[in-house]
Design a protein around this motif. Structure first.
Motif, PDB file in Angstrom:
ATOM      1  N   LEU A 289      36.839  39.295  43.493  1.00 30.87           N
ATOM      2  CA  LEU A 289      38.104  39.404  43.273  1.00 30.87           C
ATOM      3  C   LEU A 289      38.616  40.911  43.532  1.00 30.87           C
ATOM      4  O   LEU A 289      37.868  41.786  43.538  1.00 30.87           O
ATOM      5  CB  LEU A 289      38.413  39.079  41.887  1.00 30.87           C
ATOM      6  CG  LEU A 289      38.219  37.734  41.324  1.00 30.87           C
ATOM      7  CD1 LEU A 289      38.170  37.776  39.798  1.00 30.87           C
ATOM      8  CD2 LEU A 289      39.300  36.804  41.971  1.00 30.87           C
TER       9      LEU A 289
ATOM     10  N   VAL B 297      50.764  43.546  41.310  1.00 34.96           N
ATOM     11  CA  VAL B 297      49.865  42.444  41.297  1.00 34.96           C
ATOM     12  C   VAL B 297      49.128  42.366  40.310  1.00 34.96           C
ATOM     13  O   VAL B 297      48.664  43.445  39.869  1.00 34.96           O
ATOM     14  CB  VAL B 297      49.400  41.945  42.681  1.00 34.96           C
ATOM     15  CG1 VAL B 297      50.776  41.758  43.815  1.00 34.96           C
ATOM     16  CG2 VAL B 297      48.590  43.046  43.190  1.00 34.96           C
ATOM     17  N   LYS B 298      48.635  41.152  40.024  1.00 39.28           N
ATOM     18  CA  LYS B 298      47.240  41.011  39.305  1.00 39.28           C
ATOM     19  C   LYS B 298      46.255  40.994  39.759  1.00 39.28           C
ATOM     20  O   LYS B 298      45.986  40.035  40.668  1.00 39.28           O
ATOM     21  CB  LYS B 298      47.679  39.846  38.226  1.00 39.28           C
ATOM     22  CG  LYS B 298      48.749  40.081  37.280  1.00 39.28           C
ATOM     23  CD  LYS B 298      48.995  38.973  36.268  1.00 39.28           C
ATOM     24  CE  LYS B 298      50.070  39.453  35.106  1.00 39.28           C
ATOM     25  NZ  LYS B 298      50.421  38.221  34.146  1.00 39.28           N
TER      26      LYS B 298
ATOM     27  N   CYS C  77      43.163  40.675  39.145  1.00 36.34           N
ATOM     28  CA  CYS C  77      42.332  39.396  38.596  1.00 36.34           C
ATOM     29  C   CYS C  77      42.333  38.062  39.366  1.00 36.34           C
ATOM     30  O   CYS C  77      41.774  37.240  39.306  1.00 36.34           O
ATOM     31  CB  CYS C  77      42.106  39.393  37.445  1.00 36.34           C
ATOM     32  SG  CYS C  77      43.332  38.516  36.781  1.00 36.34           S
ATOM     33  N   SER C  78      43.568  38.002  39.828  1.00 34.00           N
ATOM     34  CA  SER C  78      44.319  36.710  40.379  1.00 34.00           C
ATOM     35  C   SER C  78      44.302  36.825  41.727  1.00 34.00           C
ATOM     36  O   SER C  78      44.981  35.765  42.391  1.00 34.00           O
ATOM     37  CB  SER C  78      45.587  36.453  39.895  1.00 34.00           C
ATOM     38  OG  SER C  78      45.481  36.399  38.531  1.00 34.00           O
ATOM     39  N   MET C  79      43.510  37.540  42.455  1.00 28.04           N
ATOM     40  CA  MET C  79      43.654  37.647  44.130  1.00 28.04           C
ATOM     41  C   MET C  79      42.279  38.083  44.492  1.00 28.04           C
ATOM     42  O   MET C  79      41.590  38.535  43.770  1.00 28.04           O
ATOM     43  CB  MET C  79      44.697  38.391  44.598  1.00 28.04           C
ATOM     44  CG  MET C  79      44.860  39.827  44.127  1.00 28.04           C
ATOM     45  SD  MET C  79      46.154  40.763  44.766  1.00 28.04           S
ATOM     46  CE  MET C  79      45.782  40.612  46.466  1.00 28.04           C
ATOM     47  N   LEU C  80      41.905  37.343  45.545  1.00 28.47           N
ATOM     48  CA  LEU C  80      40.650  37.890  46.194  1.00 28.47           C
ATOM     49  C   LEU C  80      40.865  39.189  46.804  1.00 28.47           C
ATOM     50  O   LEU C  80      41.747  39.747  47.332  1.00 28.47           O
ATOM     51  CB  LEU C  80      40.387  36.945  47.324  1.00 28.47           C
ATOM     52  CG  LEU C  80      40.269  35.390  46.840  1.00 28.47           C
ATOM     53  CD1 LEU C  80      40.018  34.436  48.117  1.00 28.47           C
ATOM     54  CD2 LEU C  80      38.893  34.994  45.867  1.00 28.47           C
TER      55      LEU C  80
ATOM     56  N   MET D 121      39.813  39.847  49.813  1.00 29.45           N
ATOM     57  CA  MET D 121      40.122  39.701  51.067  1.00 29.45           C
ATOM     58  C   MET D 121      41.611  39.543  51.184  1.00 29.45           C
ATOM     59  O   MET D 121      42.465  39.445  52.390  1.00 29.45           O
ATOM     60  CB  MET D 121      39.314  38.139  51.601  1.00 29.45           C
ATOM     61  CG  MET D 121      37.890  38.420  51.753  1.00 29.45           C
ATOM     62  SD  MET D 121      37.363  39.685  52.822  1.00 29.45           S
ATOM     63  CE  MET D 121      37.612  39.172  54.306  1.00 29.45           C
ATOM     64  N   GLN D 122      42.203  39.171  50.149  1.00 34.21           N
ATOM     65  CA  GLN D 122      43.882  38.739  50.374  1.00 34.21           C
ATOM     66  C   GLN D 122      44.622  40.233  50.469  1.00 34.21           C
ATOM     67  O   GLN D 122      45.654  40.371  50.605  1.00 34.21           O
ATOM     68  CB  GLN D 122      44.449  38.251  49.103  1.00 34.21           C
ATOM     69  CG  GLN D 122      44.147  36.630  49.208  1.00 34.21           C
ATOM     70  CD  GLN D 122      44.632  35.989  48.063  1.00 34.21           C
ATOM     71  OE1 GLN D 122      44.056  36.154  46.826  1.00 34.21           O
ATOM     72  NE2 GLN D 122      46.011  35.205  48.025  1.00 34.21           N
TER      73      GLN D 122
END
Lengths: 790, 159, 265
Positions: B23, B58-59, B61-64, B66-67
């Motif tokens: 993450l 943004v959060k 913890c809610s995205m990779l 890689m994003q």
């Protein structure tokens, strides 16, 4: 330094590090060669374990070790102890079933820990935990305390075949029954004080390490009381001498009670660190916190108040079933007894009170102290009864309170406590004014024009804080002392480091304690640093809970300061060639009275450490003192809350339009911090009243509210800006005159909110509403009331 | 399987070999050792992990991780001035006692700064709504709201 | 989170090729649902195909009486778009009610409607405005798109590229939030469109649905009192800890009434 630091809005010393991301919480501590633990937890509420296969998990990538109940049994790790022995109505000790670190043949709640995997990374540990194959025989489960005592209910522990931990009582039942027999009016309510999940925003975390070089353990842990954690872990579970274990509770992200206890995970990582020869860290994810942190409240209560024709309270009768969960957590047993029944007098002169408590094991997570601990439950009983009684007797709810207020102090209640001081009329009057109760009727009318229902409710609470006189606590079953320790280390150039056994996890001790010390010593706050949370630095400590830190921990510091000043006077007398009796200390300066001779505090400190000219025959060099303080009584913060709500009858949605809190916390060190404590407490109390509910499926024992998606802690748009103020009757038995403020809001708010909602709905025939009063709950109540009316 | 991920964090280019399932918050906390960004839940509600990415919050913890490839990421560690002076929003949190245990604070401050920048002169109601994605268990939000109103004003004044 | 293989295709065609041949692959929009479920180990795709860098998928076009929103357009972009606010203010307002500020910066319209979460907001707008879902293979009418709880008319491997909303005469969305998750317990989108009145409900049933009785009543007279007496049947509605089916049915009427009121303003 003219203005006093006591009562000053000093900005917090700790804020800079928190605001810049420099706080160090347990999970931020990563040690060299760190490994990570993941727990295998029971997916069932109640089951026997047929077998555990760990071969696959052991071979999974990155896995270092896998341990099960068998391993901890072989290692002779003891169970987690309960720190308070309750003696039941028959004089028998409570039932104390073993609470193993890892399950021994049986699991008793969803989340019960079964095995632990240690691996190179956290994700690898979690991957491997899924590979541990546990075969269960699922048993029927029971989650409700009343149901659990019924014949035929599933039995959790062999030693408690009726699932009853104890039946305990306080008060003279016969005398209370007699009072009820002659009552002009009796108000009776039956309700559930809803089960809550504390949810400090920092999840629990523990990082254990073992050093073979010196045979020492270190445990970093998110704890409110590192010394207690060490004492329980070493003496009762691991059989280690305390000097071999260091417990550090660094920055801790909120506790609210949930981080008081010794948890299985703390022991497991500490023990495992020696087995694997590496530090082992575990941090709960939130889903894990929901199932494994100790929960709060969960009482089922039948309560009655007897009154004479004038609304004078003449007797009170309470029977509570308290759910203690599957095992006894560290202080579980004293919460629904000692911290509950003793508060049932509230602010009133009710002469006769009887309370019986049945504590019951169920297939749920252990229940223990959560902000307020017993006192919110007691206040809810008293204040719901009082408000309902007023309405039933057509008395103004404020007036019925006034008629029954205790007005003379000290006051001995019929439930064991002696209140030292208070002025309940003062807080009530102030709250009524601040809340503009006089204008309420008009506001209600206005709201009605828009189709909304307005209600106004009071709560006048009392709490017993400053826990606790050890002798009293001991006589009531405490297995620990409840004093506090403090140490003042004056450095050669006069700055000061203070070591306290209290622990700050949001309360701002680094600031308030520094204010106390700086004021006493007459120096700027910047010259004083507070150290807490490390057993290797602090001589001892009982930690922070029960709004005890300033009253008990603060007093220990004051006692140590007295010793510093005493010694300083001796040194100063020598330096100024005066007699010790003539030396006075005032605002940082030692003076010989009646002369212009003086020595600054720093000069005296320097002399103590560079003792060239020093009374070596009478004094040791150095300026370092410690003190232990055991309070002589509890403190009794009290206050009056007024809540005003507006209900949308179309949806059942309740909005708090105004909330006023006037508290008496005795002397206040830092009003800014006190207000913050009240705001936070109120919000948790409002959460209990309106949104929060821990719900286990009654059939399967699964936790339904296992995430923030289903368990609703209040958000910013759920609560109003508050109106808060204080009145002051100083505590009579500690030198600071302080009482404590951490729990008040959570204690008083639930009753105030529900009293407001039931006020709004009273004309529809709705006398009571269960907590949490969600939109659906209120809507359903309105529906069934209108059906009845139709 | 590990992959390479590169981005700018607090103005400095960083790249790391990470597992694909890493993450963004794990990259920030574990790989870059920037531990001011916190994790308080696993369902994207608490907001303790809030960071700024390409000018929006943004959060993490809610995205990779890689994003966030190629992105400009800013964490709480970059908010104060180089000489340590607090940003006006941080100073407002301190002045108005908008924090207690400090755990939700970095996420609160990151969101507050972004919100204030994009919504100057917002009302108390709007501030409360803007905090929908940030949970605090200590303060009851009262002083956080006060701090954001004051910080917002100070930011506008500092322009 | 279980391990997986990550892909970053440069085009919709490449993305389609990656998911087309692999039933255990998942498309990643903003990830505000998928990443959560993967973290909780409730979803374990072998392959994750990130649509985040495909430029052609993001953006808003307003022309010829329609608002076309690219599948990877973030909720915040829709909520903040001056063009959307002008053309279909109710759509911008709805986008601004999804999740929270941070979630809206990542979450995408394509991800939301492809998931067909029974409590998501976008399905109410898609159905309420009679939008067209444009995929890499075809165009799907809103009425045929949401087929069940977490089920849509999308074929395996089919990728939403945009959603085209016809501009209505007037519209409004009213949402009664689940206090914990902030998803819709009930959300009602009411629109007066060129093809008549549409009333779409989310949160209440297994997937978003229309209420023909309300549409008819509003067709006769577009006023709150027209829907005040129309009750939806509770039988097929969702029931959980937060709201029983009966309560949801009741809220549909209340929210519909309020949406009509708002649309008339």
């Amino acid at each position: 330094m003219s203005a006093s630091l006591i009562g000053a809005r000093v900005q917090r010393k700790e804020d800079y590090r928190f605001l810049t991301g420099a706080g160090q919480y347990t999970d931020d501590v990563t040690l060299p060669n760190q490994s990570y633990a993941a727990f295998v937890r029971s997916p069932h509420a109640h089951a026997t374990i047929k077998s555990i296969k760990i071969d696959k998990a052991k071979k999974a990538p990155g896995v270092i070790a896998v341990y099960t109940g068998e391993d901890v049994a072989q290692a002779k790790l003891g169970g987690l102890p309960c720190g308070w022995l309750i003696t039941d109505v028959n004089g028998q000790p409570m039932k104390e079933p073993p609470h193993p670190v890892l399950a021994q043949g049986k699991v008793r709640y969803v989340g019960d820990q079964v095995a632990v995997v240690v691996a190179e990374t956290q994700e690898q540990a979690r991957d491997a935990a899924e590979q541990v194959e546990v075969s269960y025989d699922v048993l029927p489960a029971v989650v409700d305390a009343v149901q659990a005592t019924k014949k035929g209910a599933p039995v959790l522990h062999d030693i408690a075949p009726d699932n009853t931990c104890y039946v305990w009582a306080l008060g003279d039942k016969a005398a209370v029954d007699a009072a009820f027999a002659k009552a002009a009016h009796v108000t009776k309510l039956e309700f559930v004080n809803n089960r809550l999940i504390p949810n400090a925003i920092e999840p629990r975390s523990a990082n254990g390490s073992y050093s073979r070089a010196d045979d020492n353990y270190t445990l970093y842990v998110a704890s409110q009381n590192p010394h207690v954690e060490r004492l329980l872990m070493t003496a009762f579970v691991m059989g280690l001498p305390e000097h071999k274990v260091r417990v550090v509770a660094p920055d801790v992200g909120g506790g609210f009670g949930s981080k008081i206890y010794l948890y299985a995970e703390d022991v497991a990582v500490t023990w495992a660190s020696r087995q694997v020869g590496r530090p082992v860290k575990w941090t709960a994810d939130r889903s894990e916190s929901f199932v494994s942190d100790a929960h709060g409240r969960d009482h089922h209560t039948i309560a009655e108040m007897a009154m004479d024709k004038d609304g004078k309270f003449i007797g009170m009768r309470v029977h509570t079933h308290a759910n203690v969960g599957a095992y006894l957590s560290t202080f579980a047993s004293c919460v629904p007894t000692i911290l509950y029944a003793t508060l049932l007098a509230g602010q009133y002169t009710t002469p006769l009170i009887y309370c019986q408590v049945t504590a019951v094991f169920t297939n749920t997570a252990p229940v223990d102290a959560y902000r307020g601990a017993g006192r919110p439950e007691a206040t809810y009983v008293v204040e719901r009864l009082v408000e309902t009684a007023a309405r039933e007797m057509k008395l103004d709810p404020a007036e019925i309170r006034r008629r029954n207020f205790i007005r003379e102090f000290p006051y001995q209640t019929p439930v064991a406590l002696q209140y030292d001081t208070g002025d309940y009329e003062a807080t009530l009057a102030a709250a009524i004014k601040m809340a503009d109760v006089a204008g309420f009727a008009k506001r209600k009318e206005e709201a009605a024009k828009g189709g909304k229902l307005r209600g106004l409710g009071y709560a006048a609470y009392i709490e017993a804080c400053g826990i606790a006189p050890s002798a009293v606590a001991g006589s009531l079953g405490a297995r620990a002392g409840l004093f506090e320790a403090g140490e003042i280390r004056v450095h050669p150039t006069g700055s000061v480091t203070v070591f306290t056994g209290s622990h700050s996890h949001g309360q701002g001790h680094e600031t308030t304690f520094a204010q106390v010390v700086a004021e006493r010593l007459g120096m700027p706050v910047e010259n004083v640093d507070i150290v807490h949370g490390d057993t290797s630095k602090i001589l001892f400590g009982m930690g922070t809970y029960g709004s005890r830190s300033i009253a008990v921990g603060g007093t220990a510091i004051v006692k140590a300061l007295d010793k510093i000043i005493d010694k300083g006077k001796k040194i100063a007398a020598h330096l100024m060639e005066a007699s010790e009796g003539d030396v006075e200390y005032d605002k940082g300066v030692f003076k010989v009275s009646g002369t212009d001779k003086q020595k600054a505090f720093g000069e005296v400190a320097f002399a103590a450490y560079v003792p060239h000219n020093y009374p070596h025959d009478k004094l040791e060099p150095g300026l370092n003192e410690n003190a232990f303080y055991d309070p002589s009584n509890f403190t009794f913060p009290a206050g009056s809350y007024v809540c005003e709500v507006e209900i949308d009858p179309d949806t059942g949605q309740t909005k708090i339009v105004n909330f006023t809190a006037v508290d008496d916390f005795g002397k206040i060190i830092n009003p800014m911090i006190v207000e913050g404590q009240v705001h936070g407490g109120l919000t948790q109390g409002i959460g209990q009243a309106l949104t929060e509910n821990c719900h286990y499926d009654p059939d399967t024992g699964q936790l339904v509210t296992g995430s923030f998606s289903d368990y609703c802690i209040p958000r910013a748009d759920d609560v109003p800006s508050y109106q808060v103020d204080t009145r002051e009757t100083p505590c009579t038995h500690n030198p600071l005159g302080v009482k404590g403020c951490g729990e008040a809001g959570a204690i008083g708010a639930p009753a105030a909110v529900i009293n407001a909602i039931t006020d709004a709905l009273w004309s529809m025939g709705i006398k009571d509403i269960p907590m949490p009063a969600t939109a659906q709950t209120v809507w359903k109540a309105i529906q069934s009331a209108s059906k009845k009316a139709a | 399987m590990s992959v390479k991920v590169s981005m700018k964090v607090n103005g400095k280019p960083v790249s790391a070999e990470v597992e694909e399932r890493t993450l963004l918050v794990t990259l920030i906390r574990e790989h870059l050792r920037l531990t001011g960004t916190h994790v308080g839940c696993d369902t994207a509600q608490c907001g303790a992990c809030t960071v700024q990415m390409n000018g929006n919050v943004v959060k993490s913890c809610s995205m990779l991780a890689m994003q966030a490839e190629g992105a400009d990421v800013r964490t709480i560690e970059s908010v104060a001035a180089a000489d340590g002076t607090l940003h006006p929003m941080q100073a407002a949190f301190k002045e108005h006692h908008g924090l207690q245990c400090g755990f939700c604070t970095p996420g609160m401050v990151m969101n507050a700064i972004d919100f204030a920048k994009k919504n100057p002169g917002a009302s108390e109601h709007e501030v409360r709504e803007a905090l929908e994605g940030n949970l605090c268990r200590c303060t009851g939000y009262h002083n956080i709201v006060k701090a954001i109103m004051a910080g917002s004003k100070a930011m506008a004044g500092a322009k | 989170m279980h391990a997986f293989k990550y892909h970053r295709p440069g085009s919709v065609k490449d993305a389609a090729a990656l998911v087309g041949k692999n039933a255990d692959a998942k498309l990643l929009g903003g990830g505000q649902t998928l990443v959560q479920t993967m973290k909780l180990r409730l979803a374990s795709p072998t392959d994750v195909v990130d649509l985040g860098t495909i430029k052609e998928l993001a953006g808003i076009k307003v022309a010829g009486g329609t608002v076309e929103v690219g599948a990877m357009t973030r909720h915040a972009a829709v909520a903040g778009s001056a063009e959307v606010k002008k053309a279909i203010p109710a759509l911008a307002a709805l986008a601004g009610m999804i999740g929270d500020r941070q979630v809206r910066e990542m979450g995408t319209i394509g991800g939301s409607i492809a998931n067909s979460d029974p409590a998501a907001d976008y399905p109410a707008a898609v159905l309420g405005l009679g939008a067209t879902i444009i995929t890499d293979k075809r165009k799907i009418e809103a009425d045929k798109f949401f087929t069940g709880m977490f089920e849509t008319a999308l074929q395996p491997g089919e990728i939403i590229t945009a959603v085209s909303f016809p501009v209505p005469k007037r519209a409004a969305y009213m949402k009664f939030k689940n206090p914990a998750s902030r998803f819709a317990i009930v959300g009602v989108f009411v629109a007066e469109t060129g093809n008549g009145i549409r009333v779409a409900v989310t949160g209440a049933g297994p997937n978003a649905f229309r209420v023909p009785e309300m549409e008819k009543a509003l067709g006769a007279k577009f006023a709150p009192e027209s829907v005040a007496k129309v009750k939806v049947k509770a039988d097929d509605l969702n029931s959980d800890l937060h709201a029983s089916a009966e309560y949801r049915a009741h809220l549909v009427t209340v929210m519909a009434k309020r949406a009509v009121e708002a649309a008339m303003k």
